[in-house]
Scaffold this active site. Structure first.
Site, PDB file in Angstrom:
ATOM      1  N   ASN A 100      -0.314   0.365   5.925  1.00  0.00           N
ATOM      2  CA  ASN A 100       0.223  -0.655   5.171  1.00  0.00           C
ATOM      3  C   ASN A 100       0.900  -1.596   6.105  1.00  0.00           C
ATOM      4  O   ASN A 100       1.590  -1.533   7.017  1.00  0.00           O
ATOM      5  CB  ASN A 100       1.469   0.061   4.324  1.00  0.00           C
ATOM      6  CG  ASN A 100       2.042  -0.808   3.627  1.00  0.00           C
ATOM      7  OD1 ASN A 100       1.514  -1.871   3.199  1.00  0.00           O
ATOM      8  ND2 ASN A 100       3.365  -0.684   3.115  1.00  0.00           N
ATOM      9  N   GLY A 101       0.416  -2.847   5.993  1.00  0.00           N
ATOM     10  CA  GLY A 101       0.950  -4.079   6.307  1.00  0.00           C
ATOM     11  C   GLY A 101      -0.024  -5.017   6.934  1.00  0.00           C
ATOM     12  O   GLY A 101      -1.103  -4.960   6.127  1.00  0.00           O
ATOM     13  N   CYS A 118       0.734  -1.308   0.165  1.00  0.00           N
ATOM     14  CA  CYS A 118      -0.058   0.240  -0.048  1.00  0.00           C
ATOM     15  C   CYS A 118       0.833   1.198  -0.040  1.00  0.00           C
ATOM     16  O   CYS A 118       2.067   1.255   0.250  1.00  0.00           O
ATOM     17  CB  CYS A 118      -0.913  -0.066   1.331  1.00  0.00           C
ATOM     18  SG  CYS A 118      -1.743  -1.353   1.437  1.00  0.00           S
ATOM     19  N   GLU A 135      15.913 -15.580 -15.204  1.00  0.00           N
ATOM     20  CA  GLU A 135      15.545 -14.307 -15.160  1.00  0.00           C
ATOM     21  C   GLU A 135      14.867 -13.758 -16.429  1.00  0.00           C
ATOM     22  O   GLU A 135      13.798 -12.965 -16.321  1.00  0.00           O
ATOM     23  CB  GLU A 135      17.045 -13.292 -14.665  1.00  0.00           C
ATOM     24  CG  GLU A 135      16.790 -11.910 -14.922  1.00  0.00           C
ATOM     25  CD  GLU A 135      15.753 -11.459 -13.922  1.00  0.00           C
ATOM     26  OE1 GLU A 135      15.306 -12.009 -12.985  1.00  0.00           O
ATOM     27  OE2 GLU A 135      15.170 -10.296 -13.967  1.00  0.00           O
ATOM     28  N   GLU A 186       6.137 -11.942 -16.431  1.00  0.00           N
ATOM     29  CA  GLU A 186       5.776 -10.963 -15.407  1.00  0.00           C
ATOM     30  C   GLU A 186       5.208  -9.821 -16.234  1.00  0.00           C
ATOM     31  O   GLU A 186       4.487  -8.707 -15.711  1.00  0.00           O
ATOM     32  CB  GLU A 186       6.605 -10.750 -14.450  1.00  0.00           C
ATOM     33  CG  GLU A 186       7.615  -9.752 -14.677  1.00  0.00           C
ATOM     34  CD  GLU A 186       8.789  -9.453 -13.510  1.00  0.00           C
ATOM     35  OE1 GLU A 186       7.944  -9.429 -12.351  1.00  0.00           O
ATOM     36  OE2 GLU A 186       9.557  -9.291 -13.607  1.00  0.00           O
ATOM     37  N   HIS A 207      15.361 -34.291 -19.552  1.00  0.00           N
ATOM     38  CA  HIS A 207      14.821 -34.728 -18.371  1.00  0.00           C
ATOM     39  C   HIS A 207      13.180 -34.376 -18.114  1.00  0.00           C
ATOM     40  O   HIS A 207      12.729 -34.354 -17.256  1.00  0.00           O
ATOM     41  CB  HIS A 207      15.525 -34.493 -17.317  1.00  0.00           C
ATOM     42  CG  HIS A 207      16.869 -34.695 -17.270  1.00  0.00           C
ATOM     43  ND1 HIS A 207      17.340 -36.103 -16.954  1.00  0.00           N
ATOM     44  CD2 HIS A 207      18.019 -34.045 -17.459  1.00  0.00           C
ATOM     45  CE1 HIS A 207      18.640 -36.293 -17.076  1.00  0.00           C
ATOM     46  NE2 HIS A 207      19.464 -34.997 -17.478  1.00  0.00           N
ATOM     47  N   ARG A 243       3.780   0.891  -6.555  1.00  0.00           N
ATOM     48  CA  ARG A 243       3.498  -0.059  -5.520  1.00  0.00           C
ATOM     49  C   ARG A 243       2.365  -1.058  -5.566  1.00  0.00           C
ATOM     50  O   ARG A 243       2.333  -1.987  -4.841  1.00  0.00           O
ATOM     51  CB  ARG A 243       3.441   0.672  -4.214  1.00  0.00           C
ATOM     52  CG  ARG A 243       4.853   1.423  -3.926  1.00  0.00           C
ATOM     53  CD  ARG A 243       4.481   2.288  -2.524  1.00  0.00           C
ATOM     54  NE  ARG A 243       4.368   1.621  -1.318  1.00  0.00           N
ATOM     55  CZ  ARG A 243       5.242   1.111  -0.684  1.00  0.00           C
ATOM     56  NH1 ARG A 243       6.676   1.391  -0.617  1.00  0.00           N
ATOM     57  NH2 ARG A 243       5.047   0.325   0.465  1.00  0.00           N
ATOM     58  N   LYS A 303      11.220 -12.081 -16.686  1.00  0.00           N
ATOM     59  CA  LYS A 303      10.772 -10.952 -17.235  1.00  0.00           C
ATOM     60  C   LYS A 303       9.671 -10.813 -18.043  1.00  0.00           C
ATOM     61  O   LYS A 303       8.847 -10.328 -18.076  1.00  0.00           O
ATOM     62  CB  LYS A 303      12.063 -10.136 -17.991  1.00  0.00           C
ATOM     63  CG  LYS A 303      13.139  -9.847 -17.024  1.00  0.00           C
ATOM     64  CD  LYS A 303      13.017  -8.450 -16.618  1.00  0.00           C
ATOM     65  CE  LYS A 303      12.637  -8.073 -14.945  1.00  0.00           C
ATOM     66  NZ  LYS A 303      13.048  -8.982 -14.005  1.00  0.00           N
ATOM     67  N   LYS A 311       5.551  -3.471  -6.486  1.00  0.00           N
ATOM     68  CA  LYS A 311       6.969  -3.269  -6.469  1.00  0.00           C
ATOM     69  C   LYS A 311       7.503  -3.949  -5.497  1.00  0.00           C
ATOM     70  O   LYS A 311       8.794  -4.556  -5.335  1.00  0.00           O
ATOM     71  CB  LYS A 311       7.288  -1.732  -6.840  1.00  0.00           C
ATOM     72  CG  LYS A 311       8.708  -1.542  -6.661  1.00  0.00           C
ATOM     73  CD  LYS A 311       9.279  -2.285  -8.097  1.00  0.00           C
ATOM     74  CE  LYS A 311      10.863  -2.172  -8.179  1.00  0.00           C
ATOM     75  NZ  LYS A 311      11.369  -2.827  -9.148  1.00  0.00           N
ATOM     76  N   TRP A 342      -3.419  -2.013  -1.774  1.00  0.00           N
ATOM     77  CA  TRP A 342      -3.467  -3.399  -2.261  1.00  0.00           C
ATOM     78  C   TRP A 342      -3.941  -4.448  -1.383  1.00  0.00           C
ATOM     79  O   TRP A 342      -3.284  -4.808  -0.253  1.00  0.00           O
ATOM     80  CB  TRP A 342      -1.954  -3.546  -2.553  1.00  0.00           C
ATOM     81  CG  TRP A 342      -1.537  -4.656  -3.478  1.00  0.00           C
ATOM     82  CD1 TRP A 342      -1.522  -4.364  -4.931  1.00  0.00           C
ATOM     83  CD2 TRP A 342      -1.164  -5.978  -3.521  1.00  0.00           C
ATOM     84  NE1 TRP A 342      -1.123  -5.503  -5.610  1.00  0.00           N
ATOM     85  CE2 TRP A 342      -0.876  -6.388  -4.648  1.00  0.00           C
ATOM     86  CE3 TRP A 342      -1.102  -6.743  -2.093  1.00  0.00           C
ATOM     87  CZ2 TRP A 342      -0.698  -7.834  -4.884  1.00  0.00           C
ATOM     88  CZ3 TRP A 342      -0.910  -8.027  -2.585  1.00  0.00           C
ATOM     89  CH2 TRP A 342      -0.473  -8.790  -3.765  1.00  0.00           C
TER      90      TRP A 342
HETATM   91  C1  AGP Z   1      11.327  -8.870 -10.467  1.00  0.00           C
HETATM   92  O1  AGP Z   1      11.076  -8.415 -11.809  1.00  0.00           O
HETATM   93  C2  AGP Z   1      10.117  -8.897  -9.442  1.00  0.00           C
HETATM   94  N1  AGP Z   1       9.462  -7.555  -9.474  1.00  0.00           N
HETATM   95  C3  AGP Z   1      10.316  -9.540  -8.091  1.00  0.00           C
HETATM   96  O2  AGP Z   1      10.474 -10.820  -8.310  1.00  0.00           O
HETATM   97  C4  AGP Z   1      11.280  -8.977  -7.212  1.00  0.00           C
HETATM   98  O3  AGP Z   1      12.533  -9.106  -7.774  1.00  0.00           O
HETATM   99  C5  AGP Z   1      11.174  -9.483  -5.763  1.00  0.00           C
HETATM  100  O4  AGP Z   1       9.834  -9.138  -5.086  1.00  0.00           O
HETATM  101  C6  AGP Z   1      12.166  -9.203  -4.734  1.00  0.00           C
HETATM  102  O5  AGP Z   1      12.150  -7.929  -4.459  1.00  0.00           O
HETATM  103  P1  AGP Z   1      13.230  -7.097  -3.686  1.00  0.00           P
HETATM  104  O6  AGP Z   1      14.517  -7.205  -4.613  1.00  0.00           O
HETATM  105  O7  AGP Z   1      12.890  -5.552  -3.605  1.00  0.00           O
HETATM  106  O8  AGP Z   1      13.461  -7.752  -2.427  1.00  0.00           O
END
Ligand code: AGP
Length: 611
Positions: free
Chosen positions: A100-101, A2, A484, A491, A507, A27, A488, A606, A74
Site C-alpha cells: 500500500n503506497g 489499499c 460541509e 460525495e 458576487h 478503504r 456531504k 476512506k 485502489w
Molecule cells: C469527508 O466526508 C471525506 N471523506 C474526505 O474529505 C475526508 O474528510 C478527507 O479525506 C480527510 O480525511 P482525514 O480526516 O482522514 O485526514
C-alpha cells in the site's frame, strides 16, 4: 487506500485474510488477490471488482494454508486488472509482495531490474519490490527485504512471503499504515485495526523505516540498517461490534446516530464532571508556550478542513490568536513562512492522509510546534506530532466523514477554552459557561435524531431528490457548515453541490438561482440571522427553492422557505456541531433514495494515503 491482511499460524490463512479484507472494504478498492505458501509452492488467486468475486473464485480453488497475504487494490499505477492486482511476484513465483503506497523511483528501479533479468508482468510500481527482494535474497527473507527497501524511495506498507521460508512473514512500512497483530501461536499483519480485531486486540504499530520478521512464536523488529527496535504492544479497546453496523443499514447512518455519545467521549477526560476547567494532557505544550503563541496554522483536507475553519472562528474569538486555515495539499508545496511561536494543527480522522502528513513535516522542518487533532491512536500523523488531541470518536468506517467532523469541532472548542484561559483572555466564568454549553451538545444532537421525520420527507421530495445541482449558504460560524453540507451531498448522492458564504451571493452565485435550484440556507439564531434572512429573500425573489436550517421555535422563517429543518436553541459558536446533523441526514437520505452506495461512494476512499 489499499488494504493489506496477512496471517501466519495454525488456522487456514485464507479465511482470516478474506474476513480481514472484507473489513477493509471501506478503504476503497478495484481488485483483490491472495497468495499462500503450501507444500513448498506459492499459490495465488486474484480478481477484479468486489471481494465477493474473490470469494467465489476461492470456493472453486481453495488455497488451504497456514501462511498467506492478501490485498485489496485502489489503483495508483496501472489500470484495475487481474495482472495489476496484488500480490506481485519475482520471475520464479517464489516471493510474493502486497503493498500500500507509492514507490516514487519505481521507473528507474524497473529499468535496472530488467537489465538484471527481471520479467515484469504488470504496470505496477509494487512489482519492483518483489524483483528487488529476489535480487538480494540469499535464503534469509528478512535480510533481503531490509536490503531491498534501501533502494526504494516513496511510501509503502508491505507484506512479503517466500516459498522457501514457510515459517516467516515479513512486514515493513514507510509512510503507509501497517500494524502487526499478536496471537497465541499466530500473528497477523493489516493496514488497519478492524481487519484483525476479532482475532486479537494486541497490536504493534509499525513505524516508518521499520521491518518486522514475524513467526508463529514471536517477532523481531529492526530498522533498514539492522538496528533492533522495540515497540510497545498496544491493546485495542474498540469493541468488535464498534466496527459492525449494529443494525443500521449503513455505517454512515450508524455513525450519524452515534454522535451524542461521540461528543461525550470527546469531552471524556477533558472536562471531568464537577470540574470547571479543561485538561488536555496529551498536548505536550507548556503554559509558557501557549502564552507565547503568536499564530496558529490549521492544515487539513476535505471535511477536516471544514472543521478547521470552525476552529479559526472559535480560536480567534475566544483565545485571541491569529489563525490561518490552509488546505494541506497547498500548504505543503507553497514553502510557507513559519514564524517562531507558531503552532501548526493538522486535523485528520485517519491520521494517514498523505497531504496532511507531508504538510506537518514541512511545518516541523520550519520550526513549528505541531499538535494534531486526530482520531486514530498511533496513526502516522499522531506519532509525528509533538502533541495530540485525540477526538476519541471510535472507528469511522463510512467514507463520508460525520462523527469525526463533529468531534473535531468539539476538540477545537476544548482547545479554545483551555488556550483562552491560559492566555488570560477568557475568564474562568466564561470558560465554565462554555463548558456547560459543550456538555449540552449531545442532547441537542439527540433532539435532531429524534425529529428526523421532516428531513426524511424532504429527502423524498423530487425538487431535492432529482436536483441537478444545489447551493449551500451560511455565515460566520456556519459558513463552514455550508461547505460541509455541500460536500456531504455531493460525495454520496453525486448531486453537484457548492457551499458559499451567503454574503458572496451577489458576487456571482445568485446568477445560478432558478426555480429548479435548491438552496440550503443555514439560518439558525445568531448575530448574522437577519443578514441570512435577507439573502433568503433575495433567493426567493428569483424563485429559488429554499431549504432552511433554523432554530426550533422560529416560525417566521417558514414564510421565506419551502421547507425548514429545525435544531434546538444552541450556543451560536458551537452550533456548527448541531447544524451538521440535519445536513448529514439530508445527504444520507437523498443518497439512499437515489440508490447510491453511501458507505463506499464511487471513486472515493476512506483514507487518502497517497497524493
Ligand atoms: C469527508 O466526508 C471525506 N471523506 C474526505 O474529505 C475526508 O474528510 C478527507 O479525506 C480527510 O480525511 P482525514 O480526516 O482522514 O485526514
Amino acid at each position: 487506500m489499499c488494504g493489506i491482511v496477512g496471517y501466519i499460524g495454525k488456522k487456514n490463512a485464507v479465511d482470516i485474510i478474506m474476513s480481514g479484507l472484507h473489513r477493509l472494504e471501506y478503504r476503497g478498492y478495484d481488485s483483490a488477490g491472495v497468495a499462500v505458501i503450501r507444500n513448498g509452492s506459492l499459490d495465488c488467486v486474484k480478481s477484479v471488482g468486489k471481494l465477493v468475486k474473490m470469494d467465489e473464485k476461492l470456493k472453486q480453488n481453495p488455497l488451504d494454508s497456514p501462511l498467506g497475504i492478501g490485498h485489496t487494490r485502489w489503483a495508483t499505477h496501472g489500470v484495475p486488472s487481474e495482472v495489476n492486482s496484488h500480490p506481485h511476484f519475482d520471475n520464479d513465483m517464489e516471493i510474493a509482495v502486497v503493498h500500500n503506497g507509492i514507490i516514487e523511483n519505481y521507473q528507474e528501479l524497473r529499468e535496472e531490474l530488467k537489465k538484471g533479468g527481471a520479467n515484469f508482468r504488470s504496470q505496477t510500481d509494487t512489482e519492483t519490490i518483489a524483483h528487488l527482494v529476489r535480487k538480494y535474497y540469499q535464503g534469509d527473507l528478512f535480510a533481503a527485504v531490509k536490503r531491498a527497501l534501501q533502494d526504494v524511495e516513496g511510501a509503502y506498507a508491505i507484506g512479503v512471503v517466500c516459498k522457501k521460508n514457510p515459517d516467516v512473514m515479513v512486514a515493513a512500512r514507510h509512510g503507509s499504515p501497517l500494524i502487526v497483530g499478536l496471537g497465541d501461536g499466530e500473528a497477523f499483519i493489516a493496514s488497519d485495526v478492524p481487519a484483525i480485531m476479532k482475532y486479537t486486540r494486541k497490536v504493534l504499530y509499525i513505524d516508518n523505516g521499520q521491518v518486522c520478521e514475524i513467526r508463529r512464536d514471536g517477532y523481531k523488529i529492526e530498522d533498514l540498517k539492522g538496528n533492533p527496535v522495540t515497540l510497545e504492544v498496544k491493546t485495542v479497546d474498540w469493541d468488535d461490534s464498534a466496527a459492525e453496523k449494529e443494525g443500521y443499514p449503513h455505517f454512515m447512518l450508524k455513525e450519524i446516530n452515534q454522535q451524542p455519545d461521540v461528543i461525550k467521549n470527546t469531552l471524556r477526560g477533558r472536562v471531568t464532571e464537577g470540574s470547571d476547567t479543561v485538561q488536555l494532557p496529551d498536548m505536550q505544550v507548556t503554559e509558557q508556550e501557549l502564552k507565547d503563541l503568536k499564530k496558529i496554522v490549521i492544515v487539513s483536507c476535505g471535511t477536516a478542513w471544514h472543521a478547521g475553519l470552525v476552529g479559526k472562528y472559535l480560536l480567534e474569538k475566544f483565545a485571541q490568536v491569529p489563525v490561518e486555515v490552509d488546505i494541506a495539499s497547498e500548504y505543503r508545496y507553497r514553502d510557507p513562512i513559519v514564524y517562531p511561536n507558531t503552532m501548526v494543527i493538522p486535523v485528520t480522522q485517519s491520521g494517514e492522509t498523505a497531504d496532511t502528513l507531508e504538510a506537518i513535516r514541512v511545518a516541523k522542518k520550519k520550526g513549528a510546534k505541531v499538535v494534531s487533532i486526530v482520531n486514530v491512536v498511533g496513526s502516522s500523523i499522531a506519532r509525528e506530532s509533538h502533541g495530540v488531541i485525540y477526538t476519541q470518536a471510535g472507528p469511522e468506517i463510512g467514507v463520508a466523514s460525520t462523527k469525526a467532523y463533529t468531534s473535531q469541532i468539539t476538540a477545537f472548542a476544548l482547545f479554545t477554552i483551555w488556550l483562552g484561559e491560559t492566555r488570560g483572555v477568557l475568564s474562568k466564568a466564561q470558560g465554565r459557561e462554555m463548558i456547560a454549553h459543550l456538555r449540552a451538545i449531545p442532547d441537542k444532537i439527540q433532539w435532531v435524531l429524534d425529529h428526523q421525520e421532516e428531513v426524511i420527507r424532504c429527502s423524498k421530495d423530487p425538487k431535492y431528490l432529482n436536483a441537478q445541482s444545489a447551493l449551500y449558504l451560511g455565515r460566520s460560524y456556519n459558513f463552514p457548515s455550508a461547505l460541509e453540507g455541500a460536500l456531504k451531498l455531493k460525495e454520496i448522492s453525486y448531486i453537484h453541490a457548492e457551499g458559499y458564504g451567503a454574503g458572496e451571493m451577489k458576487h456571482g452565485p445568485i446568477a445560478l438561482v432558478t426555480d429548479e435550484l435548491p438552496v440550503v440556507c443555514v439560518a439558525t439564531k445568531g448575530d448574522t440571522y437577519d443578514k441570512m434572512v435577507s439573502n433568503i429573500q433575495e433567493i426567493r425573489a428569483r424563485s429559488g427553492i429554499v431549504l432552511s436550517v433554523a432554530t426550533e421555535g422560529d416560525e417566521a422563517i417558514k414564510n421565506h422557505s419551502a421547507d425548514v429543518l429545525y435544531i434546538p436553541e444552541c450556543y451560536e459558536p458551537f452550533s456548527p456541531i448541531v447544524v451538521a446533523v440535519p445536513l448529514q441526514l439530508f445527504a444520507y437520505y437523498v443518497a439512499t433514495n437515489r440508490g447510491c452506495d453511501v458507505d463506499q461512494p464511487r471513486n472515493l476512499a476512506k483514507s487518502v494515503t497517497v497524493e
